[in-house]
Design an enzyme around this catalytic site. Sequence first.
Site, PDB file in Angstrom:
ATOM      1  CB  SER A 176       1.540   5.351   1.514  1.00 54.57           C
ATOM      2  OG  SER A 176       2.363   6.604   1.090  1.00 54.57           O
ATOM      3  CG  ASP A 408       9.011   3.752  -1.076  1.00 49.39           C
ATOM      4  OD1 ASP A 408       8.746   4.836  -1.960  1.00 49.39           O
ATOM      5  OD2 ASP A 408       8.276   3.367  -0.175  1.00 49.39           O
ATOM      6  CG  HIS A 434       5.015   3.764  -1.822  1.00 58.08           C
ATOM      7  ND1 HIS A 434       5.667   4.043  -0.930  1.00 58.08           N
ATOM      8  CD2 HIS A 434       3.610   4.249  -1.759  1.00 58.08           C
ATOM      9  CE1 HIS A 434       4.941   5.023  -0.109  1.00 58.08           C
ATOM     10  NE2 HIS A 434       3.670   5.088  -0.693  1.00 58.08           N
TER      11      HIS A 434
END
Length: 487
Positions: A176, A408, A434
């Site tokens: 991320s 995602d 994710h």
Amino acid sequence: MSLDLGFILITTVTAFLPYSTNALLHSGSASHGVSPRDYYLTTDAHWFNQTLDHYSPHDHRKFRQRYYEYLDNFRAPDGPVFMIICGEGPCSGIAKDYMSVLAKKFEAGVVSLEHRYYGKSHPFNSLATENLRYLSSKQALFDLAAFRQHYQEALNVKLNRSSGSSDNPWFFFGVSYPGALSAWFRLKFPHLTCGSLASSAVVDAVYDFSAFDQQIAESAGQECKAALQETNKLLELGLKVNRKAVKALFNATELHVDADFLYLTADAAVMAFQYGNSDKLCVPLVKAKKNGSDLVETFSKYVRDHCMKVWGLDVRPYNRKHLRNTVVTAYSTYRIWWFQVCTELAYFQVAPANNSVRSQQINTEYHLDLCKSLFGKGTYPEVDATNLYYGGNKIAATKIIFTNGSQDPWRHASKQTSSPELPSYIMDCHNCGHGTDLRGCPQSPMVIEGKSTNCSSPDVVNKVRQQMVEHIDLWLSECRGSTRSSK
């Protein structure tokens, strides 16, 4: 607005577990019946005196930055060191996800550094706007570089090596926002890492991120999308008729601004797709629509039973009263992340003009008003400067692996085109979200060793993992070869 709810929420079930959809921050709570400690290789904290301002030759202030190390698999003296970058949330240890498998395979030591300002790595006792001026991705990258040098020197001492000895080969990892930091570190400090894994890495600072919501609509499929859109209309109507009763269904009566409540409900829907649990939302919602049942009640039950009880979604981070609080608390994470969003990254999850599954009240003006409300007039995300500095999704670096899950929404801020020096892989499956490559399926609750067994297409995930291993192996060997030839 979360990035990695997953990251904030594995660190939240023990301190708080991995950003919400502001959906980088919320996700990752622990499975029932399993101790949070079972999710970590280690939770023993160490401390490093970090420079506050890496850009000032005159400011010599320091702050204590938390880190972790796990050396049980380390092959002394020349084994690799894997750096796991912590991001927009507390760092409570080294998680026992797929990284633990990689560390064992490569006989690597593992270290993990908490991001400045988050968790217990606070430079100041107050989070007033003026005290946040040292919070940026640029400062964070220098933190990583300074720590990497410090740790290598300490390792040399531990191994009785002279200070002029060759470094161990390092490799950086992140998911991320930390995935973006991992990529940016390789870009800015290529001599300090053999390569980087940038999982679900949001390297492109997007101002109006309407593609985020478009991906949710696509992942939902026609029936679930229609049910979500109808639910959203009913929510907006209900707020006009009896806002207190509607918010009470979601345990959210403290949210006095209707748009803040609608952001909460939008994030709650996102969590299902971002973390590989879409059936938890879509199956009951579609069934309710077909049966003529109450869609708002059905949706609120999903939010209460799954988002809140299992995945750790909390109402307080959507409450401006809490977000304005400058006292350091367990919920400071969200004010800190919003500062990064409001100054350099944006990722404003705005409703698309057409076919949106979130309220049109969640627009650019909403985000800018929130930034102003939290940090003062003139607060604005300098996304053009950020992308100019790092390159956005046209990042010009080498030896970075980019990975993304097909469901995602954050993949649209990542690098999805592949090249020999910057390989990019998309894991295409029903519950690939994710950080699937490191977290497995679903991505929340956390899966020990990131097992792919529960992915709808395990072979897809395993194939990408094999390609990751091959790149890491090659780049580590090239690092060792370069070190030997320079002696």
